[in-house]
Design an enzyme around this catalytic site. Structure first.
Site, PDB file in Angstrom:
ATOM      1  CE1 TYR A 170     -27.570  43.993  31.591  1.00 47.70           C
ATOM      2  CE2 TYR A 170     -29.931  43.565  31.556  1.00 47.70           C
ATOM      3  CZ  TYR A 170     -28.856  44.386  31.269  1.00 47.70           C
ATOM      4  OH  TYR A 170     -29.075  45.601  30.671  1.00 47.70           O
TER       5      TYR A 170
ATOM      6  CD  GLU B  85     -19.628  44.415  36.718  1.00 39.74           C
ATOM      7  OE1 GLU B  85     -20.602  45.029  37.187  1.00 39.74           O
ATOM      8  OE2 GLU B  85     -19.583  44.000  35.552  1.00 39.74           O
TER       9      GLU B  85
ATOM     10  CG  ASP C 264     -25.206  46.083  38.136  1.00 44.58           C
ATOM     11  OD1 ASP C 264     -25.107  45.481  39.227  1.00 44.58           O
ATOM     12  OD2 ASP C 264     -25.509  45.514  37.080  1.00 44.58           O
TER      13      ASP C 264
ATOM     14  CG  ASP D 171     -25.595  40.911  39.970  1.00 45.44           C
ATOM     15  OD1 ASP D 171     -25.617  39.777  40.475  1.00 45.44           O
ATOM     16  OD2 ASP D 171     -25.072  41.176  38.881  1.00 45.44           O
TER      17      ASP D 171
END
Length: 574
Positions: free
Chosen positions: A340, A547, A192, A189
Site C-alpha cells: 500500500y 477515493e 478504508d 488513512d
C-alpha cells in the site's frame, strides 16, 4: 408570500424565522416568465426545501438552482431541494432561486412558497467569518472549514465530546491490545480503516507547515482553534506510537483484511494487528517523517502549550536519532505496508527531518546532516508526496541557508512542472502527474510554489500557477472535486463510513455498488481527480479517481491557506 425558514445555526442552535417574501417576476413575454425567490439569511443555513404555489397553472417549469422532487401535473404546486453546491450559506449570503416557466392566458403567475430546513445528516458546521481582504473567486474560508471537517471524519479512537461528525462514533478502541500498548487514535488513512504511519505523518507535517507559514489565513477564516485540534489528533497518536527510544509503531490494521470489509469503522470485527520498526527492523523513512511531524508540531504549539510542545520535541529528537543511527526502508522491515505504501528511499526523509529539527531547535548539527544528504535529492523534484520530500526539503534548505544551489533545485523543479515542461497538462489546465490521486500531486506542488514565492523565488509566476491549480480543483476544471463544495461536487466518494446509512442499519458491499449519493456528506474531501483529458465520472467504485485520503487534503488545504493569506494582504495574483 409567507416564507417560513427553519434552519440550524452553524453554531448548532436551532432558530425559526417567519419572513414574508414574494416571487419577483423580472421578465414576462409571450406566455413565458422569469421569476426569483430571494432570501438573505441572518444566520448560516444548511440544506433547504422550497415549496412553491403559483396563482395560475404553469408548465415547462425549469430552474438551475435546485433539484425538483415534486411537480404538480396541474401546474400549481412544486417542491425542490437544494443542490449540493448551494445548500450551505453563511450568514448574509443571498439565496436567489431563479425560475423559468410558461403560462396560458393574460395573468402573469404570482408565486408564494415555504422554505424548510432539511439539515441533511444533522451535521453542525462551524461558523464562517465576514469576508476580509481581497475578493476571491472561490470561498477559501469555506474550503478551509470543510477540509478540517474531512479530517474530523477520519478520526479513529474515542471521539471528543465536541465531535462535529454526527455519523461517526467511537471506533477501534482495542488498537494496540495485541502488543500491550494503547494505540488508539490517529486518522484512518483513506476510504478504508487502516492507520498507516508514513502518509499520516507526511500529512501532519504539511498541514503544520501551512499553519506555521500562513497562520493569519486560519485566523481570518475563523478556523485557527479548529486547526490546532485538527493536527493535535495525529500528534497525540504519534506520541503513543513511540513506545521506546528505538521503537515506533507504524501501522495498525491489515490492509487485505480491511479491504475485504465494506462498513462503518464502528462495526469492525476483524483483527487489527500492530506493526513496528525497531533496531533490527529499521525504518529511517517513517521514523524521519514522524520526527519531522513532531518537530513541526512543536513549532505550532510552542507558544500555545509550552509543556505539550516540549514533549513533542523530545520525541522528535529521539525519533530523529533512531532514523539516523539505524538505517533501513520501513516497507522492507514491515512487508504488510509494502503493498500500500512502499517506500523508495530514506535519503529524502533524512534531509527533510534534518531541516525540521533545525527549524525547531536552531541546532546546527541538524542542518549539517541535512546538507550532507542533499546530493541524494539534488535536481528537479518528481513531486511532493507521502514518499518523496525532495521539493519541500530543498525549499527548507534554501530558507535556512540562502544558497543558490538549493534555489536552482526549486527553479528546475518548476521549470518541469509549469506549462512547457515535462508534466502533462489536461485540456482544462491541470498539471497531471499520475493517475492515482493526480489532484494530490498538483495541490502539493501548488503549496510548495506558494512557499517558494514567499521566500522570494519567482513570486509572480509561482503564485499565479499555484492559484490556477487550486482553482481547478474548486471549479475551474468545469466542476468541483471537493465533496460538499462548489458546482457539481462529488457525491459518491470511495469512502466506507460516508456510504453507510445511519446506525443501526446494516452496511455492506451493496452500499459500495449503489449509484445513489452517499447518505452522509464527507465535507471537504478532495477526491483523486480526473484522467489525462479531464475525464471523470462520480463513481464510488472508482478508487483511482474517487477515493479520498488524508494525504490528498494536506497540501491542498495548506495551498488554500496560502491563497487566503494572499487575499488577506490584497496580494492575490491577477
Amino acid at each position: 408570500m409567507l416564507l417560513v425558514f427553519a434552519f440550524a445555526l452553524l453554531l448548532g442552535e436551532a432558530l425559526t424565522e417567519d419572513v414574508t417574501v414574494n416571487m419577483k417576476v423580472t421578465k414576462h413575454y409571450s406566455g413565458h416568465f422569469e421569476g426569483h425567490f430571494v432570501y438573505t439569511p441572518k444566520h448560516g443555513i444548511k440544506g433547504w426545501e422550497l415549496k412553491i404555489h403559483f396563482s395560475v397553472p404553469v408548465h415547462n417549469i425549469r430552474q438551475w438552482d435546485g433539484d425538483w422532487i415534486q411537480k404538480d401535473p396541474h401546474g400549481e404546486h412544486f417542491v425542490m431541494v437544494n443542490e449540493k453546491s448551494n445548500g450551505i450559506l453563511p450568514a448574509g449570503q443571498p439565496l436567489d432561486i431563479r425560475i423559468l416557466g410558461e403560462f396560458s392566458g393574460s395573468e402573469v403567475p404570482k408565486g408564494t412558497g415555504v422554505f424548510v430546513d432539511l439539515s441533511h445528516d444533522s451535521q453542525t458546521l462551524p461558523p464562517l467569518p465576514h469576508h476580509t481582504g481581497q475578493a476571491t473567486k472561490y470561498n477559501y474560508d469555506e474550503v478551509l472549514m470543510k477540509s478540517i471537517l474531512f479530517y474530523d471524519a477520519q478520526r479513529s479512537g474515542k471521539l471528543p465530546a465536541n465531535n462535529p461528525i454526527p455519523w461517526r462514533g467511537d471506533s477501534a478502541l482495542h488498537d494496540g491490545k495485541d502488543v500491550g500498548h494503547d494505540l488508539t487514535g490517529g486518522w484512518y488513512d483513506a476510504g478504508d480503516h487502516v492507520k498507516f504511519g508514513l502518509p499520516m505523518a507526511a500529512s501532519t507535517t504539511l498541514l503544520a507547515w501551512g499553519l506555521l507559514q500562513w497562520k493569519d489565513a486560519y485566523e481570518a477564516s475563523g478556523q485557527l482553534n479548529r486547526m490546532y485540534d485538527c493536527i493535535k489528533w495525529p500528534l497525540d497518536y504519534f506520541l503513543k506510537a513511540h513506545t521506546g527510544t528505538n521503537e515506533l509503531y507504524i501501522q495498525v490494521g491489515d490492509g487485505s483484511a480491511d479491504h475485504s470489509f465494506w462498513g462503518r469503522p464502528e462495526n469492525m470485527t476483524m483483527a487489527r494487528p500492530s506493526y513496528k520498526i525497531t533496531t533490527s527492523k529499521p525504518g529511517s523513512d517513517v521514523a524521519g517523517e514522524t520526527a519531522a511531524a513532531l518537530a513541526a508540531g512543536y513549532l505550532v504549539f510552542k507558544t500555545k502549550d509550552h509543556a505539550y510542545a516540549n514533549k513533542l520535541l523530545s520525541h522528535a529528537k529521539q525519533l530523529y536519532d533512531f532514523s539516523k543511527n539505524h538505517k533501513g526502508i520501513y516497507s522492507k522491515s514491515v512487508p504488510a505496508a509494502a503493498k500500500y505504501y512502499k517506500s523508495a528511499s530514506y535519503e529524502d526523509e533524512a534531509v527533510w527531518a534534518g531541516c525540521w529539527l533545525y527549524y525547531a531547535t536552531n541546532d546546527a548539527k541538524y542542518l549539517a546532516d541535512a546538507e550532507k544528504h542533499h546530493p541524494a535529492i539534488a535536481g528537479g523534484a518528481w513531486g511532493q508526496s507521502w514518499d518523496e520530500k525532495n521539493a519541500g526539503a530543498n525549499l527548507l534548505l534554501y530558507k535556512f541557508t540562502k544558497k543558490d544551489t538549493y534555489k536552482q533545485d526549486i527553479v528546475q523543479t518548476y521549470k518541469s512542472w509549469m506549462p512547457g515542461g515535462s508534466i502533462h497538462y489536461t485540456p482544462k489546465g491541470l498539471a497531471w502527474r499520475l493517475e492515482w490521486g493526480t489532484l494530490r500531486y498538483a495541490q502539493n506542488m501548488a503549496m510548495i510554489a506558494l512557499m517558494a514565492a514567499d521566500y522570494g523565488i519567482n513570486p509572480t509566476s509561482y503564485r499565479k500557477w499555484a492559484m490556477g491549480q487550486v482553482n481547478y480543483a474548486l471549479g475551474d476544471g468545469g466542476r468541483s472535486y471537493v465533496v460538499g463544495f462548489g458546482k457539481n461536487p462529488p457525491t459518491k466518494p470511495h469512502h466506507r463510513a460516508a456510504s453507510c446509512p445511519d446506525m443501526p442499519a446494516t452496511c455492506g458491499w451493496d452500499h459500495q455498488r449503489t449509484n445513489q449519493p452517499d447518505p452522509h456528506v464527507l465535507y471537504g474531501a478532495l477526491v483523486g481527480g480526473p484522467g489525462k483529458n479531464d475525464d471523470y465520472v462520480d463513481e464510488r467504485t472508482d478508487y483511482k479517481k474517487n477515493e479520498v485520503a488524508c494525504d490528498y487534503n494536506a497540501g491542498f488545504q495548506s495551498a488554500v491557506a496560502g491563497l487566503k493569506h494572499l487575499a488577506v494582504h490584497n496580494n492575490l495574483p491577477h
